[in-house]
Design a protein around this motif. Structure first.
Motif, PDB file in Angstrom:
ATOM      1  N   PRO A   1       5.190   8.219  -4.176  1.00 30.60           N
ATOM      2  CA  PRO A   1       5.696   6.735  -3.403  1.00 30.60           C
ATOM      3  C   PRO A   1       4.441   6.398  -2.262  1.00 30.60           C
ATOM      4  CG  PRO A   1       7.402   8.151  -3.374  1.00 30.60           C
ATOM      5  CD  PRO A   1       6.075   8.878  -3.965  1.00 30.60           C
ATOM      6  N   GLN A   2       4.205   5.099  -2.167  1.00 29.00           N
ATOM      7  CA  GLN A   2       3.349   4.578  -0.919  1.00 29.00           C
ATOM      8  C   GLN A   2       4.151   5.166   0.354  1.00 29.00           C
ATOM      9  OE1 GLN A   2       3.049   0.790  -2.380  1.00 29.00           O
ATOM     10  NE2 GLN A   2       0.757   1.024  -2.415  1.00 29.00           N
ATOM     11  N   SER A   3       3.150   5.015   1.346  1.00 29.43           N
ATOM     12  CA  SER A   3       3.823   5.504   2.934  1.00 29.43           C
ATOM     13  C   SER A   3       4.992   4.452   3.288  1.00 29.43           C
ATOM     14  CB  SER A   3       2.674   5.390   3.752  1.00 29.43           C
ATOM     15  OG  SER A   3       2.059   4.115   3.846  1.00 29.43           O
ATOM     16  N   TRP A   4       5.119   3.156   2.618  1.00 30.27           N
ATOM     17  CA  TRP A   4       6.081   2.427   3.286  1.00 30.27           C
ATOM     18  C   TRP A   4       7.528   2.685   2.742  1.00 30.27           C
ATOM     19  CZ3 TRP A   4       9.058  -0.791  -0.217  1.00 30.27           C
ATOM     20  CH2 TRP A   4       8.327  -0.880  -1.585  1.00 30.27           C
ATOM     21  N   ARG A   5       7.462   3.559   1.651  1.00 28.78           N
ATOM     22  CA  ARG A   5       8.776   3.915   0.755  1.00 28.78           C
ATOM     23  C   ARG A   5       9.203   5.249   1.242  1.00 28.78           C
ATOM     24  NH1 ARG A   5       7.606   4.281  -5.204  1.00 28.78           N
ATOM     25  NH2 ARG A   5       9.784   5.094  -5.218  1.00 28.78           N
ATOM     26  N   LYS A   6      10.008   5.084   2.557  1.00 33.72           N
ATOM     27  CA  LYS A   6      10.590   6.304   3.273  1.00 33.72           C
ATOM     28  C   LYS A   6      11.700   6.783   2.372  1.00 33.72           C
ATOM     29  CE  LYS A   6       9.464   4.170   7.699  1.00 33.72           C
ATOM     30  NZ  LYS A   6      10.083   3.584   8.950  1.00 33.72           N
ATOM     31  N   GLY A   7      11.510   7.989   2.266  1.00 36.30           N
ATOM     32  CA  GLY A   7      12.575   8.469   1.336  1.00 36.30           C
ATOM     33  C   GLY A   7      12.523   8.556  -0.091  1.00 36.30           C
ATOM     34  N   GLY A   8      11.437   7.670  -0.739  1.00 32.70           N
ATOM     35  CA  GLY A   8      11.314   7.430  -1.877  1.00 32.70           C
ATOM     36  C   GLY A   8      11.870   6.118  -2.189  1.00 32.70           C
ATOM     37  N   ALA A   9      12.776   5.465  -1.531  1.00 36.78           N
ATOM     38  CA  ALA A   9      13.462   4.267  -1.870  1.00 36.78           C
ATOM     39  C   ALA A   9      12.442   3.193  -1.881  1.00 36.78           C
ATOM     40  CB  ALA A   9      14.444   3.962  -0.933  1.00 36.78           C
ATOM     41  N   GLY A  10      12.564   2.059  -2.871  1.00 38.51           N
ATOM     42  CA  GLY A  10      11.759   0.768  -2.794  1.00 38.51           C
ATOM     43  C   GLY A  10      12.710  -0.312  -2.356  1.00 38.51           C
ATOM     44  N   CYS A  11      11.928  -1.401  -2.788  1.00 35.00           N
ATOM     45  CA  CYS A  11      12.879  -2.762  -2.568  1.00 35.00           C
ATOM     46  C   CYS A  11      14.045  -2.822  -3.555  1.00 35.00           C
ATOM     47  CB  CYS A  11      11.903  -3.915  -2.581  1.00 35.00           C
ATOM     48  SG  CYS A  11      10.909  -4.195  -1.356  1.00 35.00           S
ATOM     49  N   PRO A  12      15.208  -3.431  -3.097  1.00 31.80           N
ATOM     50  CA  PRO A  12      16.192  -3.739  -3.967  1.00 31.80           C
ATOM     51  C   PRO A  12      15.963  -4.426  -5.347  1.00 31.80           C
ATOM     52  CG  PRO A  12      16.907  -4.532  -1.825  1.00 31.80           C
ATOM     53  CD  PRO A  12      15.470  -4.146  -1.920  1.00 31.80           C
ATOM     54  N   SER A  13      16.837  -3.976  -6.369  1.00 31.60           N
ATOM     55  CA  SER A  13      16.838  -4.645  -7.712  1.00 31.60           C
ATOM     56  C   SER A  13      16.546  -6.326  -7.459  1.00 31.60           C
ATOM     57  CB  SER A  13      17.543  -4.236  -8.391  1.00 31.60           C
ATOM     58  OG  SER A  13      17.448  -4.774  -9.835  1.00 31.60           O
TER      59      SER A  13
ATOM     60  N   LYS B   1       8.633  -1.096  -6.483  1.00 32.11           N
ATOM     61  CA  LYS B   1       8.195   0.195  -6.159  1.00 32.11           C
ATOM     62  C   LYS B   1       6.756   0.219  -5.374  1.00 32.11           C
ATOM     63  CE  LYS B   1      10.879   2.944  -9.045  1.00 32.11           C
ATOM     64  NZ  LYS B   1      10.886   4.207 -10.004  1.00 32.11           N
ATOM     65  N   TYR B   2       5.852  -0.542  -5.718  1.00 31.20           N
ATOM     66  CA  TYR B   2       4.616  -0.682  -5.433  1.00 31.20           C
ATOM     67  C   TYR B   2       3.963  -1.874  -4.932  1.00 31.20           C
ATOM     68  CZ  TYR B   2       4.533   4.146  -7.640  1.00 31.20           C
ATOM     69  OH  TYR B   2       4.812   5.338  -7.861  1.00 31.20           O
ATOM     70  N   SER B   3       3.724  -1.918  -3.565  1.00 31.09           N
ATOM     71  CA  SER B   3       3.062  -3.152  -3.016  1.00 31.09           C
ATOM     72  C   SER B   3       1.288  -3.395  -2.788  1.00 31.09           C
ATOM     73  CB  SER B   3       3.770  -3.151  -1.562  1.00 31.09           C
ATOM     74  OG  SER B   3       3.253  -4.346  -0.913  1.00 31.09           O
ATOM     75  N   LEU B   4       1.128  -4.278  -3.257  1.00 37.76           N
ATOM     76  CA  LEU B   4      -0.544  -4.507  -3.050  1.00 37.76           C
ATOM     77  C   LEU B   4      -0.712  -4.545  -1.584  1.00 37.76           C
ATOM     78  CD1 LEU B   4      -0.733  -7.434  -5.661  1.00 37.76           C
ATOM     79  CD2 LEU B   4      -1.756  -4.808  -5.952  1.00 37.76           C
ATOM     80  N   GLY B   5      -1.734  -4.068  -1.366  1.00 36.49           N
ATOM     81  CA  GLY B   5      -2.425  -3.953   0.012  1.00 36.49           C
ATOM     82  C   GLY B   5      -1.882  -2.941   0.980  1.00 36.49           C
ATOM     83  N   THR B   6      -1.162  -2.081   0.207  1.00 40.77           N
ATOM     84  CA  THR B   6      -0.479  -0.718   1.019  1.00 40.77           C
ATOM     85  C   THR B   6      -1.126   0.270   0.462  1.00 40.77           C
ATOM     86  OG1 THR B   6       1.237  -0.467  -0.524  1.00 40.77           O
ATOM     87  CG2 THR B   6       1.585  -1.971   1.489  1.00 40.77           C
ATOM     88  N   ALA B   7      -1.025   1.404   1.551  1.00 48.83           N
ATOM     89  CA  ALA B   7      -1.625   2.936   1.262  1.00 48.83           C
ATOM     90  C   ALA B   7      -0.560   4.094   1.047  1.00 48.83           C
ATOM     91  CB  ALA B   7      -2.226   3.061   2.662  1.00 48.83           C
ATOM     92  N   TRP B   8      -1.060   5.140   0.644  1.00 48.05           N
ATOM     93  CA  TRP B   8      -0.560   6.283   0.239  1.00 48.05           C
ATOM     94  C   TRP B   8      -0.566   7.275   1.554  1.00 48.05           C
ATOM     95  CZ3 TRP B   8      -2.177   3.434  -3.536  1.00 48.05           C
ATOM     96  CH2 TRP B   8      -1.311   3.126  -4.416  1.00 48.05           C
ATOM     97  N   SER B   9       0.303   8.065   1.825  1.00 45.30           N
ATOM     98  CA  SER B   9       0.116   9.072   2.909  1.00 45.30           C
ATOM     99  C   SER B   9      -0.964  10.130   2.806  1.00 45.30           C
ATOM    100  CB  SER B   9       1.395   9.445   3.345  1.00 45.30           C
ATOM    101  OG  SER B   9       2.172  10.517   2.142  1.00 45.30           O
ATOM    102  N   GLY B  10      -1.306  10.574   1.691  1.00 42.83           N
ATOM    103  CA  GLY B  10      -2.112  11.643   1.411  1.00 42.83           C
ATOM    104  C   GLY B  10      -3.632  11.051   1.198  1.00 42.83           C
TER     105      GLY B  10
END
Length: 383
Positions: free
Chosen positions: A73-85, A231-240
């Motif tokens: 998951p990218q860093s914005w997906r806290k706990g692995g959750a993404g945007c709603p369906s 699940k994945y947003s353009l322009g966003t990062a990963w924590s590692g």
């Protein structure tokens, strides 16, 4: 009041471009604040979200040589959750947040969607393949943090597929790159402070239909890329991020052709995140004749000297892959839609004294080809 209405109207157009031409109603269902400062808006669209005829996950599952990507998951997906369906994630730009309005959204960090004419020279060091026809590409792209010398410059790690119109060019093992490559699609991670507002390595997609001479479209600029995932947003990062001599972090990115719908899909960690319609290309792009993977730097020559913006990890390709950046586990997608071992053992470097590439070969433990690349930039590049 009139200014407020104009801002809202402009933002509505931006959103329409960001989530696709088929969107007829726009609604924020959820707002997510990331620990790295990003704001992600989960935007609902009223029409059915297009799905690929055959997903990258299916292509990988049908292969006896590929290793499935584990979700990262990218860093914005806290706990692995993404945007709603039924919604898609849209990153707000720093400028949009300054507007202090929840309707302000990002399209690659810019408010207007026209093509870019890049101010400077794009330098690259990469491996390439001419063993097509290609209907796709899949590889693990490294995530490094680099200090970009000038905010208008970028440093990227990428994979690319392109199509030439040169009928005299003959593909095959050992062939030189085609003389022209008007239609190109790229995907990977990049650092671009003037666009994204910081020095994090962020997800991007790109296309051009004129070899990048005038038409350079990143993320949803130009209205070309249609976002379809949660699940994945353009322009966003990963924590590692990868560490020199230490743990290495990478992201699987892929591009593959959907011959039924006549579109090109982009995938991240084997999740199809969106697509390019054939209509964004001025000429036919039914397959790829050329693939490329490595690093690129936009050199604006600040102060009249070559930039010190690094490529990859900053370390030249001759070093161990614990230090030099490398594209790993590259596999091509054939005209039959199957992953295959493609030997991309030729390299191209526009300024080899500055940034260079080295082919490593097929992996012993995990299938696919590996290529190292990179460099520190600086004064020696002008020698």
């Amino acid at each position: 009041m009139a200014a407020k209405i104009m801002i809202r109207a402009a933002i509505a157009i931006m959103l329409l471009l960001a989530v696709g031409e088929e969107a007829s109603a726009l609604l924020i269902q959820k707002i997510i604040e990331s620990d790295d400062g990003d704001t992600i808006d989960c935007v609902a669209i009223s029409t059915e979200i297009l799905q690929p005829t055959r997903s990258m996950k299916a292509i990988v599952a049908d292969s006896d040589i590929a290793v499935a990507a584990e979700e990262r998951p990218q860093s914005w997906r806290k706990g692995g959750a993404g945007c709603p369906s039924g919604t898609v994630p849209i990153r707000r730009s720093p400028a949009a947040n300054d507007m202090n309005t929840t309707e302000a959204f990002s399209i690659a960090g810019k408010g207007a969607p026209p093509p870019r004419e890049l101010s400077g020279t794009v330098e690259k060091a990469a491996a390439y393949g001419t063993n097509g026809p290609y209907h796709g590409i899949r590889a693990e792209v490294p995530v490094w943090r680099v200090n970009v010398n000038h905010p208008d410059e970028f440093s990227m790690n990428y994979v690319m597929i392109g199509c030439t119109l040169d009928t005299s060019w003959l593909p095959g093992i050992g062939a030189d790159p085609p003389s022209s490559l008007p239609n190109q699609i790229m995907a990977g991670v990049m650092t671009w402070p003037s666009v994204f507002g910081d020095s994090l390595s962020r997800l991007f997609v790109y296309y051009t239909n004129d070899s990048g001479v005038h038409h350079n479209c990143f993320n949803t600029e130009c209205g070309g890329f249609q976002i379809t995932n949660t699940k994945y947003s353009l322009g966003t990062a990963w924590s590692g991020e990868s560490q020199l001599g230490g743990q290495q972090y990478g992201v699987y990115v892929g591009i593959h052709r959907d011959d039924t719908k006549l579109i090109w899909w982009v995938s991240v960690m084997d999740v199809d995140i969106g697509y390019f319609n054939d209509t964004v290309f001025d000429t036919r792009f039914p397959e790829g004749s050329y693939v490329e993977m490595g690093g690129r730097v936009l050199n604006t020559r600040p102060g009249g000297k070559h930039t010190t913006t690094p490529m990859g990890s900053t370390i030249p390709s001759c070093a161990s892959t614990l230090y030099a950046a490398s594209i790993k586990r590259y596999l091509g997608v054939s005209a039959l839609g199957q992953l295959f071992l493609d030997q991309v053992d030729r390299t191209v470097a526009t300024v080899p004294s500055c940034y260079n590439a080295r082919h490593i070969g097929f992996g012993k433990k995990q299938p696919g080809y590996q290529t190292a690349y990179g460099g520190a930039g600086g004064k020696f590049c002008d020698l």
